[in-house]
Design an enzyme around this catalytic site. Structure first.
Site, PDB file in Angstrom:
ATOM      1  N   LYS A  81       0.861  -1.182   0.000  1.00  0.00           N
ATOM      2  CA  LYS A  81       0.000   0.000   0.000  1.00  0.00           C
ATOM      3  C   LYS A  81       0.894   1.227   0.000  1.00  0.00           C
ATOM      4  O   LYS A  81       1.971   1.216   0.601  1.00  0.00           O
ATOM      5  CB  LYS A  81      -0.852   0.000   1.278  1.00  0.00           C
ATOM      6  CG  LYS A  81      -2.043   0.908   1.210  1.00  0.00           C
ATOM      7  CD  LYS A  81      -3.251   0.189   0.648  1.00  0.00           C
ATOM      8  CE  LYS A  81      -4.424   1.128   0.463  1.00  0.00           C
ATOM      9  NZ  LYS A  81      -5.576   0.446  -0.109  1.00  0.00           N
ATOM     10  N   GLY A 183     -25.782   2.060   3.328  1.00  0.00           N
ATOM     11  CA  GLY A 183     -24.968   2.625   2.245  1.00  0.00           C
ATOM     12  C   GLY A 183     -25.425   2.082   0.902  1.00  0.00           C
ATOM     13  O   GLY A 183     -25.335   0.876   0.641  1.00  0.00           O
ATOM     14  N   GLY A 185     -24.311   3.208  -2.185  1.00  0.00           N
ATOM     15  CA  GLY A 185     -23.409   3.729  -3.207  1.00  0.00           C
ATOM     16  C   GLY A 185     -23.087   2.653  -4.225  1.00  0.00           C
ATOM     17  O   GLY A 185     -23.929   1.789  -4.541  1.00  0.00           O
ATOM     18  N   VAL A 187     -21.183  -0.033  -4.149  1.00  0.00           N
ATOM     19  CA  VAL A 187     -21.254  -1.433  -3.703  1.00  0.00           C
ATOM     20  C   VAL A 187     -22.659  -1.770  -3.178  1.00  0.00           C
ATOM     21  O   VAL A 187     -23.306  -2.704  -3.659  1.00  0.00           O
ATOM     22  CB  VAL A 187     -20.187  -1.715  -2.618  1.00  0.00           C
ATOM     23  CG1 VAL A 187     -20.362  -3.109  -2.040  1.00  0.00           C
ATOM     24  CG2 VAL A 187     -18.789  -1.556  -3.204  1.00  0.00           C
TER      25      VAL A 187
HETATM   26  P1  NAD Z   1     -19.537   4.822  -2.280  1.00  0.00           P
HETATM   27  O1  NAD Z   1     -18.934   6.114  -1.857  1.00  0.00           O
HETATM   28  O2  NAD Z   1     -19.957   4.624  -3.688  1.00  0.00           O
HETATM   29  O3  NAD Z   1     -20.816   4.509  -1.368  1.00  0.00           O
HETATM   30  C1  NAD Z   1     -20.828   4.643   0.012  1.00  0.00           C
HETATM   31  C2  NAD Z   1     -22.218   5.110   0.389  1.00  0.00           C
HETATM   32  O4  NAD Z   1     -22.343   5.076   1.810  1.00  0.00           O
HETATM   33  C3  NAD Z   1     -22.512   6.549  -0.057  1.00  0.00           C
HETATM   34  O5  NAD Z   1     -23.729   6.574  -0.777  1.00  0.00           O
HETATM   35  C4  NAD Z   1     -22.593   7.311   1.266  1.00  0.00           C
HETATM   36  O6  NAD Z   1     -23.508   8.397   1.202  1.00  0.00           O
HETATM   37  C5  NAD Z   1     -23.075   6.235   2.209  1.00  0.00           C
HETATM   38  N1  NAD Z   1     -22.827   6.478   3.634  1.00  0.00           N
HETATM   39  C6  NAD Z   1     -21.776   7.077   4.228  1.00  0.00           C
HETATM   40  N2  NAD Z   1     -21.948   7.090   5.554  1.00  0.00           N
HETATM   41  C7  NAD Z   1     -23.120   6.481   5.810  1.00  0.00           C
HETATM   42  C8  NAD Z   1     -23.853   6.175   6.993  1.00  0.00           C
HETATM   43  N3  NAD Z   1     -23.400   6.529   8.197  1.00  0.00           N
HETATM   44  N4  NAD Z   1     -25.038   5.517   6.867  1.00  0.00           N
HETATM   45  C9  NAD Z   1     -25.516   5.185   5.663  1.00  0.00           C
HETATM   46  N5  NAD Z   1     -24.862   5.443   4.508  1.00  0.00           N
HETATM   47  C10 NAD Z   1     -23.696   6.094   4.581  1.00  0.00           C
HETATM   48  O7  NAD Z   1     -18.472   3.721  -1.822  1.00  0.00           O
HETATM   49  P2  NAD Z   1     -18.420   2.197  -2.286  1.00  0.00           P
HETATM   50  O8  NAD Z   1     -17.410   2.062  -3.361  1.00  0.00           O
HETATM   51  O9  NAD Z   1     -19.805   1.695  -2.470  1.00  0.00           O
HETATM   52  O10 NAD Z   1     -17.774   1.529  -0.992  1.00  0.00           O
HETATM   53  C11 NAD Z   1     -18.541   1.244   0.162  1.00  0.00           C
HETATM   54  C12 NAD Z   1     -17.684   0.528   1.192  1.00  0.00           C
HETATM   55  O11 NAD Z   1     -17.150  -0.663   0.634  1.00  0.00           O
HETATM   56  C13 NAD Z   1     -16.467   1.332   1.668  1.00  0.00           C
HETATM   57  O12 NAD Z   1     -16.217   0.988   3.018  1.00  0.00           O
HETATM   58  C14 NAD Z   1     -15.332   0.792   0.824  1.00  0.00           C
HETATM   59  O13 NAD Z   1     -14.088   0.930   1.460  1.00  0.00           O
HETATM   60  C15 NAD Z   1     -15.734  -0.668   0.732  1.00  0.00           C
HETATM   61  N6  NAD Z   1     -15.181  -1.376  -0.434  1.00  0.00           N
HETATM   62  C16 NAD Z   1     -15.451  -0.925  -1.677  1.00  0.00           C
HETATM   63  C17 NAD Z   1     -14.947  -1.621  -2.771  1.00  0.00           C
HETATM   64  C18 NAD Z   1     -15.251  -1.188  -4.172  1.00  0.00           C
HETATM   65  O14 NAD Z   1     -14.963  -1.966  -5.089  1.00  0.00           O
HETATM   66  N7  NAD Z   1     -15.826  -0.027  -4.411  1.00  0.00           N
HETATM   67  C19 NAD Z   1     -14.163  -2.773  -2.576  1.00  0.00           C
HETATM   68  C20 NAD Z   1     -13.925  -3.213  -1.280  1.00  0.00           C
HETATM   69  C21 NAD Z   1     -14.447  -2.499  -0.207  1.00  0.00           C
END
Ligand code: NAD
Length: 354
Positions: A81, A183, A185, A187
């Site tokens: 990292k 959440g 978003g 994922v």
């Molecule tokens: P994203 O930013 O697209 O979505 C995250 C969502 O969570 C947003 O819509 C945000 O408004 C919402 N959010 C934030 N705080 C919140 C709360 N307290 N209550 C409810 N909703 C809340 O991010 P993502 O890419 O969907 O990633 C989500 C999680 O998964 C993160 O922890 C990320 O580290 C993890 N992750 C993502 C990936 C990936 O491929 N994108 C891979 C592994 C892990």
């Protein structure tokens, strides 16, 4: 000042490098935790740290996390990292990215980088002008592996939730199973769509309420406010927003027999996995269930290195192996009484020869 190798987060890291380029103003740390299974792979974070020691802590912890994640995903990659220490103004210049690319290149392929928080696809394209050891670059065509990892992560979580429902509830379908998603978003939204397709009952929540409400409307689910989602009575609580939500208070609020979602570092501290087990809640270790994205990004990189076309079906096949790994962890946990998070860590450590 204490030496960093006496830091609690130092875990026999193979190489920790401080990069400083006076001309561009770049200051970065590249941490290689393990190259036992292959080049250390993991993204670059661009972040303003109030204290430099926080940057070191992040680099040490996140690189170890990548070793475990890549090993448990069955990838021929180790863990690494990088963190770029941003100034207060978070200014990022092409010169900084070029200097960072040179530093990655100087490691000769022992470290492979990609996007992480604060780093965009365009930034990685800039880095790739200076080094070939980069993944997460734009892809062309719908059937190509790589690109945005979100949908692949969602796919793995969907498979993992189905496996958890089978293990804990004895049901071989999620039809009518109630899943509360924190959440919506990239994922969480993807997981919701896949589950809705199978007839699951959904409760959706996001701090951007409009986002969750719109998706609930589209998929025929319910909306819950952000402060109510963890205490929603349901079959599966799926955290897909923030880390460290499973602390003493969070665990006490849960009204679900299963926790399975994609957020990174869900357990606030070691010991919280055991607290979940004590409450009879089945936990899918985060870095095992959320590996779909890294599988896609890694396949993109490995295929490119070998000059092979990267078949998306191969990526899907590997993602479909996530439930098998979870099942192995839960079976070992059931037999030994050791919580699934600790079982997963031990399996990962064994895989990386520790
Ligand atoms: P994203 O930013 O697209 O979505 C995250 C969502 O969570 C947003 O819509 C945000 O408004 C919402 N959010 C934030 N705080 C919140 C709360 N307290 N209550 C409810 N909703 C809340 O991010 P993502 O890419 O969907 O990633 C989500 C999680 O998964 C993160 O922890 C990320 O580290 C993890 N992750 C993502 C990936 C990936 O491929 N994108 C891979 C592994 C892990």
């Amino acid at each position: 000042m204490t030496a960093f190798w006496t830091e609690p987060d130092f875990d026999d890291h193979e190489n920790v490098q401080l990069v400083h380029d006076r001309k561009s103003g770049l200051t970065a740390i590249i941490a290689l935790h393990s190259t036992h299974l292959g080049p250390g792979a993991g993204g670059t974070r661009f972040w303003h740290y109030p204290e430099p020691k926080d940057a070191m802590r992040d680099a040490l912890r996140l690189s170890r996390g990548m070793s475990y994640k890549n090993a448990m995903a069955g990838l021929p990659l180790g863990g690494g990292k990088a963190v770029i220490l941003a100034g207060k103004d978070k200014a990022k210049t092409p010169e900084m990215l070029a200097a960072f690319g040179d530093a990655v290149d100087a490691l000769g392929g022992r470290y492979v980088t990609a996007e992480d928080v604060g780093i965009s696809e365009a930034d990685m394209v800039a880095v790739s002008k200076r080094t070939e050891f980069v993944s997460g670059l734009p892809v062309s065509g719908e059937d190509a592996a790589g690109g945005d990892p979100g949908p692949f992560t969602a796919m793995g979580i969907y498979h993992g939730i189905k496996a958890a429902v089978l293990h804990k509830m004895g049901k071989d379908s999620v039809k009518g199973v109630h899943v509360a998603i924190q959440g919506t978003g990239s994922v969480g939204g993807g997981v919701a769509r896949l589950l809705a397709h199978d007839g699951a009952k959904l409760t959706l929540s996001d701090i951007h309420e409009d986002r969750a409400k719109a998706l609930a409307g589209e998929l025929g689910g319910e909306f819950a406010p952000a402060d109510a989602i963890m205490s929603t009575a349901c079959d599966v609580f799926s955290p897909n927003a923030l880390g460290a939500i499973l602390d003493d208070e969070g665990i006490a609020r849960l009204e679900a027999p299963i926790v399975a979602g994609g957020a990174n570092n869900q357990l606030a501290r070691q010991g919280h996995g055991q607290k979940l087990a004590d409450r009879g809640i089945l936990y899918a270790p985060d870095y095992v269930i959320n590996a779909g994205g890294i599988i896609s990004v890694a396949m993109e990189y490995l295929c490119k290195r070998h000059g092979d076309p990267c078949d998306i079906n191969e990526v899907r096949k590997r993602i479909a192996q996530i439930p098998g790994r979870l099942e192995e962890i839960w079976a070992e946990s059931d037999t030994s009484g050791v919580s699934p998070d600790v079982v997963a860590d031990r399996m990962a450590q064994k895989l990386i020869g520790r």
